[in-house]
Motif scaffolding. Structure first.
Motif, short mmCIF file in Angstrom:
data_model
loop_
_atom_site.label_atom_id
_atom_site.label_comp_id
_atom_site.label_asym_id
_atom_site.label_seq_id
_atom_site.Cartn_x
_atom_site.Cartn_y
_atom_site.Cartn_z
N SER A 116 0.82 -1.20 0.00
CA SER A 116 0.00 0.00 0.00
C SER A 116 0.86 1.25 0.00
O SER A 116 1.97 1.27 0.53
N SER A 117 0.33 2.27 -0.58
CA SER A 117 1.00 3.58 -0.61
C SER A 117 -0.11 4.61 -0.58
O SER A 117 -1.29 4.28 -0.75
N THR A 152 0.70 5.33 9.29
CA THR A 152 0.67 4.20 8.36
C THR A 152 1.75 3.19 8.73
O THR A 152 1.50 1.98 8.77
N ARG A 153 2.94 3.71 9.04
CA ARG A 153 4.06 2.80 9.29
C ARG A 153 3.88 2.02 10.59
O ARG A 153 4.40 0.90 10.71
N SER A 163 0.32 -1.51 11.74
CA SER A 163 0.33 -2.95 12.01
C SER A 163 0.81 -3.23 13.44
O SER A 163 0.23 -4.04 14.17
N GLN A 164 1.87 -2.53 13.84
CA GLN A 164 2.41 -2.72 15.20
C GLN A 164 1.39 -2.30 16.26
O GLN A 164 1.20 -2.99 17.26
N LEU A 165 0.72 -1.19 15.99
CA LEU A 165 -0.28 -0.69 16.93
C LEU A 165 -1.43 -1.69 17.06
O LEU A 165 -1.91 -1.98 18.16
N GLN A 166 -1.85 -2.22 15.91
CA GLN A 166 -2.94 -3.18 15.94
C GLN A 166 -2.54 -4.41 16.76
O GLN A 166 -3.33 -4.92 17.56
N GLN A 224 12.66 -4.66 6.12
CA GLN A 224 11.31 -4.12 6.30
C GLN A 224 11.27 -2.90 7.22
O GLN A 224 10.24 -2.25 7.36
N VAL A 225 12.41 -2.59 7.84
CA VAL A 225 12.47 -1.44 8.76
C VAL A 225 11.88 -0.19 8.13
O VAL A 225 11.05 0.50 8.74
N GLN A 226 12.29 0.06 6.88
CA GLN A 226 11.91 1.32 6.23
C GLN A 226 10.40 1.57 6.26
O GLN A 226 9.95 2.69 6.40
N ARG A 227 9.64 0.50 6.14
CA ARG A 227 8.19 0.66 6.04
C ARG A 227 7.51 0.70 7.40
O ARG A 227 6.31 0.84 7.48
#
Lengths: 715, 715
Positions: free
Chosen positions: B95-96, B316-317, B320-323, B435-438
């Motif tokens: 996604s972007s 956005t970044r 996923s971690q927050l979820q 994957q860090v960048q995203r």
């Protein structure tokens, strides 16, 4: 065409009510019941509907107004069953830090130990109910506006005065179908009412605000009172020498319990409904009135809680008022949610549009005029709400306004005085002035008024009132200064000071000087001016709404439906059944709850802090004759689809044989919008199962004599 | 006595599982199923239980590990069904701001349009499952503590190395029954996985945190992926030239749907359960561990939300971690609530006490030693949680720690390296570094570390670690200064900088200077020391727990119950039925929900903002062949009593004929404590009804080719 004539026609067409989508909608006047015999019997009623038509004969004469709700006699000796929350003021009045009957409950040790209620608590027994439409409207016909209002008012007062002439009863005129018909109601007013049995708060109000309006429910919201009269059998003020009132009828408690699908009916004094209001009134309620009420009530709740946080005495004194405000806030929010969910605005608009298209031309002019009139009152809605709350939610300011108004009215001949300020009302006013002491703390009252007046100060100029601006200023600083000065100086916090002025006011004479009395002068003058504007609008509505109602009668007759009058605190009957609730996809609520739910909800912390004796009795499982035969455990509350609203609190719920099976005390959250719109998917009423009451009295907080008096087993 | 022998005995006694109170408890190893044939068939299974025993043959070979959960092949061409939340990283990676597949969903326009997953996403297909207990324990016997641990570890690595020798599979050794048995598992590792079909977030995660763990539910939590392999049919990194994987088996989607009482079974990779832990571990979990986790996760959630409030890219970044953090926090709170409600502490204690009283004397010494050992680890629980989160929830700090540890391990011969840092793990580490960048924003990472380290600074001296104190200081000011300096100076935010150091680290050579790398040196040294202490304790547990398990096998056999191993991310099967839930007195939740609930919940605001095309399709009511014949509408989710835990996300749910009827995606709130304690009153699993998937693909966001590929009707 009168609605009474329309009914048989509709029924004769075979369009029985029980078959319709609105089958269980209806707060019927008892006089309508004989005409509803078929649907009543189809619903399962085993008695003779004609027996229910007379409100002054058994069994309906057992059902009375009690406090702000309904009660019913359950013994020949005036034992009266109502809700814990209806009798909350009585319990509170008798509570003190030493004897906290709110927390601990109360069981009178014999009749001598029964405790007098607060002086303004009343039980009203209906002894007459007669149609007086022609008498009321005779002088009004041909008039408009305030003149129409005054003519109706004068005729009503005349009727009341005549009715009360021999001093034995208290009378009123009830307006049915919004000015279409009027009835004279005569009631015995019993003022010696005593506290007999109250469960602890953690039973009577288990769950408090968290469970309020909720289902499934586990609350023993009942209290037993007893009405007393003089030795001559006539109503009398409290006296040790009084004797228990021999009720004209009393209900027999059932030894059986309800189960899903069982016929049920309920009699009571529903306060007010708006089912037959116009589509524009529905829209205003949904778009403006309810959102505003939620906001104002929440501000008052926050204010009382903050102002009494550090003062245990103040918290006790405002407990009842706070509970009532929370109830009101939650109700407004629930009404809004429900009306939106039922899409009531659009549905009412579509119904009205179809009705108007079919309406006889002769009614169309009046209906158009009515709609114009209604839009005028809406423009001052916020101001009127705030002024009403300032008087209604305060104690000292209310006392000052009451005294000043009483002084003004008392200078007129009695018949010309405003309703509520006549000689017959003086005892009630005295009661209000006397209870101040138990419900007042200066800092809380100042904080409340500050909250309301701060909001008032934000109103646009067109809504504000010169006299209120002068009394309380236009800025926060002026307001704080004004309240500080008024409350530092007033002596109205002293009962003797209030009562001495009461004695003078009722003679129409000038009141002794006091800062609050001084400010009440111009404020009451403003109230009178606003009242006049409002009565002028109301007079027109009184004149014009009957045309709207005639259009509705005709429209409903075409649909095969009878029309009940909107609720107006007169005795009504609703019938239906014990019914589960499907509040949303995938969820079913059983219609009967059990003591298992008390244990599940219990956290040992308020409001889920069930008393230890109750928890122990549940754990013991000794439910005796009160256990449900199918569920094999003790039931607590049950749910019906009966049509109720505020004022139905305390209404007895009867089975098909007319026996007492339940005590109405709440609605589910999904149905609190039913005062405007009846949605059969969601409308339910919440009752105490009489088996739970019997079990508590038999096994948990025993009162075997009371069970015996009610003619049910003591275990 | 081994548990495999105990089983037939118990069953032969006629004490079939289906008859017991724990009938539906059990995450069975497929190899156990033939011995469970009677209860399986009694429950309604129509197939041959023996067919389910082999995890490497159809139908179970269709069930694979996917990302952090489970998936199953649903076509011969590698089409893989899993949850939207399991594939969230894949969707997010693609996604972007221009192409927001999270919000809009994604439908590949043919296979060429299928989008590659994030580099660290893997699908693992089990191709071997063999018992290797004797091999693993041969060198460990007679040892204790760290030596026991190392012997097991070395033997396991030896087995893995041998297994992976020809490079075709990825292997692991699974520990069953806490060190009692060991199994060698061989898996194909598919790293070219592509996104095929994802519904919009407002379908795939309808209700988000509000509905998470809730029932009734209305979420289309599914996504379709496709596995690709090289032209030679072997696993390969992403390449345009790769071809769809020809799965060894695939599940056939049913054209029928579930209804209450229907047999259901589920296969998947449940993560971890603690059902056979000691009473003391139960008490620690309830009294200490869970309350602590709730608190720490909440602090991290608050921190991320505050730090990313004004930065859309950061939001956005970290989405996923927050979820995942919200999921974890809610799960910990639910576990605590459930364990208290089930009274698990007391029940487990009573069960253990009875077991110990009946235990063979030969096991008693080991069991006593085990209990002593366990109490030691509990004392450093808070520190260990905080250190674990610092590494696990950060991106740059984690990269630095990973690189430093990789450097240290890579200096050793491969076989002696720590699991996770061997040559075979390097691609995974590279994936993490890429994957860090995203998923990184400097301000958010600093805020998160500040929160965790502030809490760490409050720990008593005995729990703190010198190296961490030196790196981050002892006061809030020192901490802020340290983080500012580290993140201002580090170059690890640049992918090239991470990957160049990765190339050096894997050679065991010194890493190019960087502030975070510099700080990682002493921190990794401390981690190694702590790890050693922990492994010494674990070694003892590994040695001692088998005695506890033997006592349990004997005790359960006496009760007529079989024992499944606690979940450990190996393939398990659970069987039971579609079942309603009675979460509390008076409340029943239906086992099947319908699209009516989507409309009822919809507010047009997140998270109840169903897409307009979905609402329009519901309003249209064109449900075709996917409508439920009895409910006459489209179903959405359903509920079973299957035994699941985290990792079962994405598990296929099969009917009695073995056809795919559902996709597991959640548990109800009342059952999230089931990882410790199975309470049949409350334990339910929540599934997407495959009819809802089929309807969405047929009528709402059409993908007729995919329906055809799965062999189900396209309308």
């Amino acid at each position: 065409m009168s609605p009474r004539k329309a009914l048989p026609t509709a029924l004769a067409l075979g369009l029985t009510l029980a078959a319709g989508a609105h089958a269980d909608e209806g707060m019927w006047m008892p006089t309508q019941l004989p005409e509803l015999a078929k649907p009543l019997q189809a619903a399962g009623f085993k008695g003779n509907p004609a027996d229910l038509a007379n409100v002054t004969a058994p069994p309906l004469s057992a059902v009375v107004r009690a406090g702000g709700g309904t009660g019913s006699f359950v013994s020949a000796d005036g034992l009266l069953l109502t809700n814990h929350h209806v009798a909350m003021g009585v319990i509170q009045y008798n509570s003190s830090p030493e004897h906290n009957f709110i927390n601990d409950g109360f069981i009178a040790k014999g009749r001598a130990d029964e405790r007098p209620a607060n002086p303004d608590f009343r039980v009203l027994v209906t002894v007459g109910f007669d149609k007086v439409t022609d008498q009321v409207l005779a002088q009004a016909r041909g008039k408009t506006g305030r003149a129409y209002f005054d003519a109706v008012d004068a005729a009503s007062k005349q009727i009341v005065a005549e009715c009360e002439k021999d001093g034995s009863v208290r009378c009123s005129v009830a307006n049915m179908y919004y000015g279409t018909d009027f009835y004279r109601i005569a009631q015995l007013e019993l003022s010696d009412v005593r506290l007999v049995y109250a469960p602890p708060r953690a039973i009577g109000n288990y769950g408090d605000e968290i469970d309020n309006f909720m289902w499934p429910r586990h609350t023993g919201d009942f209290t037993l009172l007893r009405a007393y009269v003089g030795k001559d059998g006539k109503p009398a003020a409290y006296s040790k020498d009084n004797v228990p009132y021999q009720a004209p009828a009393h209900l027999q408690m059932s030894v059986e319990g309800p189960k899903e699908g069982d016929y049920a009916m309920l009699a009571g004094y529903p306060g007010i409904t708006y089912r037959h209001r116009t589509a524009a009134e529905f829209a205003g309620q949904i778009d403006t009135v309810l959102p505003r009420r939620v906001s104002v009530f929440q501000q008052m709740i926050d204010t009382i809680e903050a102002a009494s946080a550090k003062d245990a005495q103040a918290r006790t004194r405002y407990a009842s008022q706070l509970q009532s405000l929370k109830n009101n806030r939650k109700r407004a929010a629930g009404e809004l949610e429900g009306l939106l969910r039922s899409d009531a605005k659009a549905q009412r608009a579509a119904d009205e549009q179809a009705m108007l298209a079919a309406t006889d031309r002769k009614y169309q002019g009046d209906i158009k005029a009515l709609l114009t009139n209604l839009s005028q009152g809406a423009a001052v809605g916020e101001r009127d709400l705030l002024l009403e709350q300032m008087a209604g939610q305060s104690q000292l300011l209310r006392s000052a306004l009451l005294l000043e108004r009483l002084r003004i009215e008392s200078a007129k001949p009695d018949a010309q005085r405003e309703t509520g300020y006549q000689q017959r009302d003086q005892a009630m006013i005295e009661g209000v002035l006397k209870q101040v002491q138990r419900r007042y703390a200066p800092e809380v009252e100042k904080a409340l008024l500050s909250t309301l007046l701060t909001r008032y100060q934000q109103l646009p100029d067109a809504q504000r009132v010169a006299e209120f601006d002068a009394a309380f200023g236009r800025t926060p600083a002026q307001l704080a200064q004004a309240l500080d000065t008024l409350y530092a100086g007033t002596q109205l916090g002293d009962e003797a000071q209030r009562l001495s002025r009461f004695a003078v006011a009722r003679e129409g004479k000038a009141l002794a000087a006091d800062p609050l009395i001084a400010v009440a002068g111009p404020l009451v003058a403003a109230q009178l001016r606003i009242e006049n504007e409002s009565k002028t609008r109301e007079g027109e509505q009184l004149r014009l709404r009957p045309a709207y109602m005639q259009a509705l009668f005709a429209w409903r007759a075409k649909q095969g439906r009878a029309v009940y009058p909107d609720a107006n605190r007169t005795l009504r009957i609703s019938y239906g059944k014990v019914e589960a609730l499907h509040p949303r996809d995938g969820v079913t609520y059983s219609p009967v709850t059990t003591v298992a739910g008390i244990v599940e909800k219990n956290t040992n912390a308020y409001p889920f802090d069930a008393p230890k004796p109750l928890l122990a009795a549940i754990a013991k499982g000794d439910f005796g004759s009160t256990a449900d035969p199918a569920l094999k455990t003790q039931t607590v509350n049950f749910l019906t689809n009966l049509d109720t609203t505020g004022g139905n609190s305390g209404s007895p719920v009867l089975n098909a044989k007319g026996e007492l099976i339940g005590l109405n005390f709440d609605s589910n959250w999904e149905s609190v919008s039913a005062s405007w719109w009846f949605d059969p998917r969601y409308k339910r009423a919440v009752h105490v199962d009489m088996r739970y009451l019997r079990w508590l009295l038999a096994k948990v907080y025993p009162a075997p004599e009371l069970l015996k008096e009610m003619g049910v087993p003591a275990e």
